[in-house]
Design a protein around this motif. Structure first.
Motif, PDB file in Angstrom:
ATOM      1  N   TRP A  80       2.572  16.926   0.742  1.00 54.16           N
ATOM      2  CA  TRP A  80       2.170  15.016   1.064  1.00 54.16           C
ATOM      3  C   TRP A  80       1.931  15.683   3.391  1.00 54.16           C
ATOM      4  CZ3 TRP A  80       2.110  11.934  -1.845  1.00 54.16           C
ATOM      5  CH2 TRP A  80       3.216  11.288  -3.161  1.00 54.16           C
ATOM      6  N   PHE A  85      -0.792   7.186   5.987  1.00 54.99           N
ATOM      7  CA  PHE A  85      -1.508   7.938   6.500  1.00 54.99           C
ATOM      8  C   PHE A  85      -2.748   7.682   6.777  1.00 54.99           C
ATOM      9  CE2 PHE A  85      -0.566  10.694   2.207  1.00 54.99           C
ATOM     10  CZ  PHE A  85       0.908  10.592   2.724  1.00 54.99           C
ATOM     11  N   GLY A  99       7.679   4.290   2.070  1.00 53.78           N
ATOM     12  CA  GLY A  99       7.484   3.847   0.528  1.00 53.78           C
ATOM     13  C   GLY A  99       8.832   4.007   0.467  1.00 53.78           C
ATOM     14  N   THR A 156       0.969   5.526   1.387  1.00 55.49           N
ATOM     15  CA  THR A 156      -0.204   6.482   1.483  1.00 55.49           C
ATOM     16  C   THR A 156      -0.993   5.844   1.930  1.00 55.49           C
ATOM     17  OG1 THR A 156       0.172   7.558  -0.437  1.00 55.49           O
ATOM     18  CG2 THR A 156      -2.296   6.820  -0.074  1.00 55.49           C
ATOM     19  N   GLY A 187       0.912  -1.725  -0.182  1.00 53.73           N
ATOM     20  CA  GLY A 187       0.011  -0.005   0.277  1.00 53.73           C
ATOM     21  C   GLY A 187       1.116   1.376  -0.148  1.00 53.73           C
TER      22      GLY A 187
END
Ligand SMILES: *Cc1c(COP(=O)(O)O)cnc(C)c1O
Length: 362
Positions: A103, A82, A194, A79, A76
């Motif tokens: 971001w 978050f 990421g 993101t 995932g």
């Protein structure tokens, strides 16, 4: 350049170390006598278990991750985090966020769905060209954590000093600076990123979380996949993980360990950024867009001040073998992302080119 490759300044997915790509190529058809490619393996096999175990162990060595922190490999991208962060960490339903660009804005919007978000500082007034002073923030006693994006990939800022959280847990998005310099993990409650910026292929996030923050008493409606305890209790293998990305990241960890670790990366990254910034500070045609004290070592935006000129420079660089230098639309101009895998020769060659371009087009 070998294999007809270009100098790739992409912000992400981004350049990888060539020796790592070559090793992957060599193991593609038959991984170390297993008779298969890593892509074809069961994640429950012994051979794959060794790959993920080594990746975690090597990351722990590289960053000096203390024993009371878990390392989780979660799909995932950044993101999904978050949402996962407020879903799992908001105990009192309140958190402090610092808004330093695109971001953190996305993280704030997501966190607002799960509780009260206090934006204690922002650099919005100058299009996020600096890091706000966070030495004495107004932080409610019962705030569950303080959230920062430690390197702003789009706007080109970095936190060179962490905020004063006044004893609260610090949560940091390190996506575009992961492993670019030494990091004292104990300063944080949770670090995540990421991996497709500075480590490996897209579709994987690494989460480093202090064990006592992994709670079981969260909203029972939380999807199983989005609970940190699910990943922590199952060695990041509750379901099929992103086997391929974990394998490639593991190779990059070994490559970094063999090449001087994070201290060495910091030295090289500082030298690379200096080549770019010295050029920009001396140039009459190009200007950096970020306050000097907050400049990123990884993502370097710069402009001519004229859209058409910017576009002409981007086209000229591409024709000369420097790719992906077009800036993000919210800043405009150009952006050079100079992640770990970008050799200093690439930055020097780009600066030589830009100098010549400036002289010829003054
Ligand atoms: C790229 C990026 C993200 C989003 O990553 P995905 O893996 O595409 O979800 C989040 N934060 C920062 C700082 C980034 O650079």
């Amino acid at each position: 350049m070998k294999y007809g490759r270009v100098y790739n300044f992409s912000a992400g997915p981004a350049i990888m170390p060539e020796p790592v790509l070559e090793e992957i190529r060599d193991e593609m058809m038959n991984y170390r006598g297993s008779g298969m490619c890593v892509m074809e393996m069961s994640h429950r096999s012994k051979v794959y278990q060794q790959i993920i175990d080594e990746a975690e162990a090597d990351l722990r060595t590289l960053m000096g991750i203390p024993d009371n922190y878990k390392v989780l490999f979660i799909q995932g991208g950044a993101t999904l985090q978050f949402a996962m962060i407020p879903m799992n960490l908001m105990k009192n339903g309140k958190a402090v966020y610092i808004e330093t660009g695109a971001w953190s804005k996305k993280a704030i919007a997501e966190a607002k769905k799960y509780g009260e978000v206090i934006v204690a500082a922002s650099s919005k007034d100058r299009n996020y060209a600096y890091i706000p002073d966070c030495s004495d923030l107004d932080i409610p006693e019962d705030a569950d954590y303080v959230y920062i994006c430690e390197n702003e990939t789009i706007h080109g800022t970095t936190w060179h000093n962490l905020p004063n959280t006044k004893g609260h847990i610090l949560v940091s998005d390190q996506s575009s600076m992961f492993l670019s310099r030494p990091c004292n993990v104990a300063d944080y409650g949770l670090i995540y990123g990421g991996v497709q910026k500075n480590i490996g292929p897209a579709g994987l996030a690494i989460v480093i979380i202090r064990e006592d923050l992994i709670r079981e008493d969260i909203d029972p409606k939380t999807p199983i996949y989005m609970r940190y305890d699910t990943h922590a209790n199952n060695g990041s293998m509750y379901n099929t993980p992103n086997c391929w990305a974990i394998y490639v990241c593991g190779k990059v960890f070994k490559y970094l360990l063999k090449n001087g670790g994070l201290e060495h990366m910091a030295t090289v990254n500082e030298a690379k950024a200096k080549v770019m910034y010295d050029f920009l500070d001396a140039s009459k045609m190009f200007q950096g867009t970020v306050d000097k004290k907050d400049r990123s070592l990884m993502n370097i935006p710069f402009v001519t001040g004229d859209k058409d000129k910017d576009a002409a420079v981007v086209a000229a660089t591409k024709a000369a073998g420097f790719d992906n230098l077009k800036g993000h639309k919210s800043v405009g101009g150009l952006r050079a992302s100079v992640y770990n895998a970008m050799p200093i020769e690439g930055v020097e060659a780009l600066v030589e080119f830009l100098k010549k371009y400036e002289a010829e087009n003054a």
